[in-house]
Design a protein around this motif. Structure first.
Motif, PDB file in Angstrom:
ATOM      1  N   SER A 158       0.859  -1.061   0.053  1.00 50.74           N
ATOM      2  CA  SER A 158      -0.011  -0.131  -0.156  1.00 50.74           C
ATOM      3  C   SER A 158       0.774   1.320  -0.001  1.00 50.74           C
ATOM      4  N   TYR A 159       0.321   2.415  -0.528  1.00 51.53           N
ATOM      5  CA  TYR A 159       0.943   3.516  -0.277  1.00 51.53           C
ATOM      6  C   TYR A 159       0.909   4.286   1.274  1.00 51.53           C
ATOM      7  N   ALA A 160       2.316   4.626   1.663  1.00 48.56           N
ATOM      8  CA  ALA A 160       2.319   5.262   2.909  1.00 48.56           C
ATOM      9  C   ALA A 160       1.767   6.933   2.727  1.00 48.56           C
ATOM     10  N   ALA A 161       0.866   7.040   3.265  1.00 50.80           N
ATOM     11  CA  ALA A 161       0.452   8.561   3.176  1.00 50.80           C
ATOM     12  C   ALA A 161       1.300   9.373   3.896  1.00 50.80           C
ATOM     13  N   PRO A 162       1.503  10.663   3.054  1.00 46.32           N
ATOM     14  CA  PRO A 162       2.163  11.636   3.472  1.00 46.32           C
ATOM     15  C   PRO A 162       1.921  12.279   4.926  1.00 46.32           C
ATOM     16  N   GLY A 163       2.492  12.385   5.743  1.00 43.17           N
ATOM     17  CA  GLY A 163       2.311  12.939   7.181  1.00 43.17           C
ATOM     18  C   GLY A 163       1.701  12.012   7.953  1.00 43.17           C
ATOM     19  N   GLY A 164       1.569  10.790   7.563  1.00 41.60           N
ATOM     20  CA  GLY A 164       0.751   9.746   8.396  1.00 41.60           C
ATOM     21  C   GLY A 164       1.648   9.199   9.285  1.00 41.60           C
ATOM     22  N   ASP A 165       1.042   8.138  10.137  1.00 39.88           N
ATOM     23  CA  ASP A 165       1.896   7.565  11.050  1.00 39.88           C
ATOM     24  C   ASP A 165       1.610   5.925  10.895  1.00 39.88           C
ATOM     25  N   ASP A 166       2.271   5.514   9.946  1.00 35.13           N
ATOM     26  CA  ASP A 166       2.344   4.323   9.207  1.00 35.13           C
ATOM     27  C   ASP A 166       3.466   3.364   9.920  1.00 35.13           C
ATOM     28  N   ASP A 167       2.893   2.171  10.524  1.00 37.07           N
ATOM     29  CA  ASP A 167       4.083   1.268  11.246  1.00 37.07           C
ATOM     30  C   ASP A 167       4.842   0.594  10.254  1.00 37.07           C
ATOM     31  N   ASP A 168       4.140   0.402   9.094  1.00 42.02           N
ATOM     32  CA  ASP A 168       5.018  -0.281   8.243  1.00 42.02           C
ATOM     33  C   ASP A 168       6.063   0.361   7.647  1.00 42.02           C
ATOM     34  N   LEU A 169       5.959   1.606   7.450  1.00 39.41           N
ATOM     35  CA  LEU A 169       6.965   2.620   7.030  1.00 39.41           C
ATOM     36  C   LEU A 169       8.016   2.649   8.123  1.00 39.41           C
ATOM     37  N   LYS A 170       7.581   2.902   9.425  1.00 38.59           N
ATOM     38  CA  LYS A 170       8.513   3.045  10.495  1.00 38.59           C
ATOM     39  C   LYS A 170       9.493   1.688  10.528  1.00 38.59           C
ATOM     40  N   GLU A 171       8.830   0.390  10.278  1.00 37.77           N
ATOM     41  CA  GLU A 171       9.731  -0.432  10.385  1.00 37.77           C
ATOM     42  C   GLU A 171      10.397  -0.901   9.097  1.00 37.77           C
ATOM     43  N   ALA A 172       9.940  -0.382   7.839  1.00 33.10           N
ATOM     44  CA  ALA A 172      10.844  -0.324   6.638  1.00 33.10           C
ATOM     45  C   ALA A 172      12.162   0.461   7.118  1.00 33.10           C
ATOM     46  N   HIS A 173      11.986   1.738   7.589  1.00 28.94           N
ATOM     47  CA  HIS A 173      13.158   2.486   7.885  1.00 28.94           C
ATOM     48  C   HIS A 173      14.179   1.843   8.824  1.00 28.94           C
ATOM     49  N   GLU A 174      13.541   1.116   9.898  1.00 30.81           N
ATOM     50  CA  GLU A 174      14.310   0.266  10.703  1.00 30.81           C
ATOM     51  C   GLU A 174      15.100  -0.715  10.155  1.00 30.81           C
ATOM     52  N   PHE A 175      14.565  -1.587   9.419  1.00 30.16           N
ATOM     53  CA  PHE A 175      14.921  -2.722   8.438  1.00 30.16           C
ATOM     54  C   PHE A 175      16.297  -2.151   7.807  1.00 30.16           C
ATOM     55  N   PHE A 176      16.321  -0.980   7.323  1.00 30.35           N
ATOM     56  CA  PHE A 176      17.457  -0.615   6.343  1.00 30.35           C
ATOM     57  C   PHE A 176      18.390   0.285   7.201  1.00 30.35           C
ATOM     58  N   GLU A 177      17.887   0.883   8.168  1.00 35.01           N
ATOM     59  CA  GLU A 177      18.798   1.809   9.091  1.00 35.01           C
ATOM     60  C   GLU A 177      19.468   1.448  10.269  1.00 35.01           C
ATOM     61  N   THR A 178      18.981   0.111  10.657  1.00 35.79           N
ATOM     62  CA  THR A 178      19.453  -0.150  12.104  1.00 35.79           C
ATOM     63  C   THR A 178      20.325  -1.808  11.665  1.00 35.79           C
ATOM     64  N   VAL A 179      21.141  -1.836  12.684  1.00 38.07           N
ATOM     65  CA  VAL A 179      21.642  -3.343  12.549  1.00 38.07           C
ATOM     66  C   VAL A 179      20.835  -4.340  12.919  1.00 38.07           C
ATOM     67  N   LEU A 180      20.829  -5.396  11.915  1.00 36.01           N
ATOM     68  CA  LEU A 180      19.748  -6.366  11.914  1.00 36.01           C
ATOM     69  C   LEU A 180      20.320  -7.593  12.595  1.00 36.01           C
TER      70      LEU A 180
END
Length: 111
Positions: free
Chosen positions: A56-78
């Motif tokens: 799905s599309y992550a709405a601008p300014g939204g509070d999307d958990d999937d988008l937060k997790e995507a950032h965590e996936f790429f930006e933190t040490v897994l």
């Protein structure tokens, strides 16, 4: 804002979305695939190909958990990795990532 992939993708091996992505920004991990938030060009090709309707599309300014997790996936040490994935600009050159977001790994392990 990019497209995101939800938990409906966990365990799905179809990956038709990967084949249609014109910028190669969908990365395969241990239990699912992830769209790189800064590499996605918002074309939407992947959304129509997903057989489990997990994209799905992550709405601008939204509070999307999937988008937060995507950032965590790429930006933190897994788990099991020495450094974050970052932004390699191409999933094919990276190949399958032998880890995943910690929450997804817990789900895969039945926790």
């Amino acid at each position: 804002m990019p497209y995101v992939i939800s938990d409906g993708c966990i365990g799905n091996k179809d990956q038709a979305c990967v084949d249609v992505c014109p910028v190669d920004c969908i990365y395969e991990a241990e239990g699912r695939v992830w769209i790189h938030p800064s590499e996605c060009t918002d074309c939407g090709a992947c959304e129509f190909e997903c057989p489990v309707e997990a994209i799905s599309y992550a709405a601008p300014g939204g509070d999307d958990d999937d988008l937060k997790e995507a950032h965590e996936f790429f930006e933190t040490v897994l788990p099991g990795r020495d450094a974050p994935i970052g932004s390699p600009r191409g999933a094919r050159k990276v190949g399958k990532i032998d880890s995943d977001h910690p929450r997804v790994l817990k789900l895969l392990n039945g926790e």
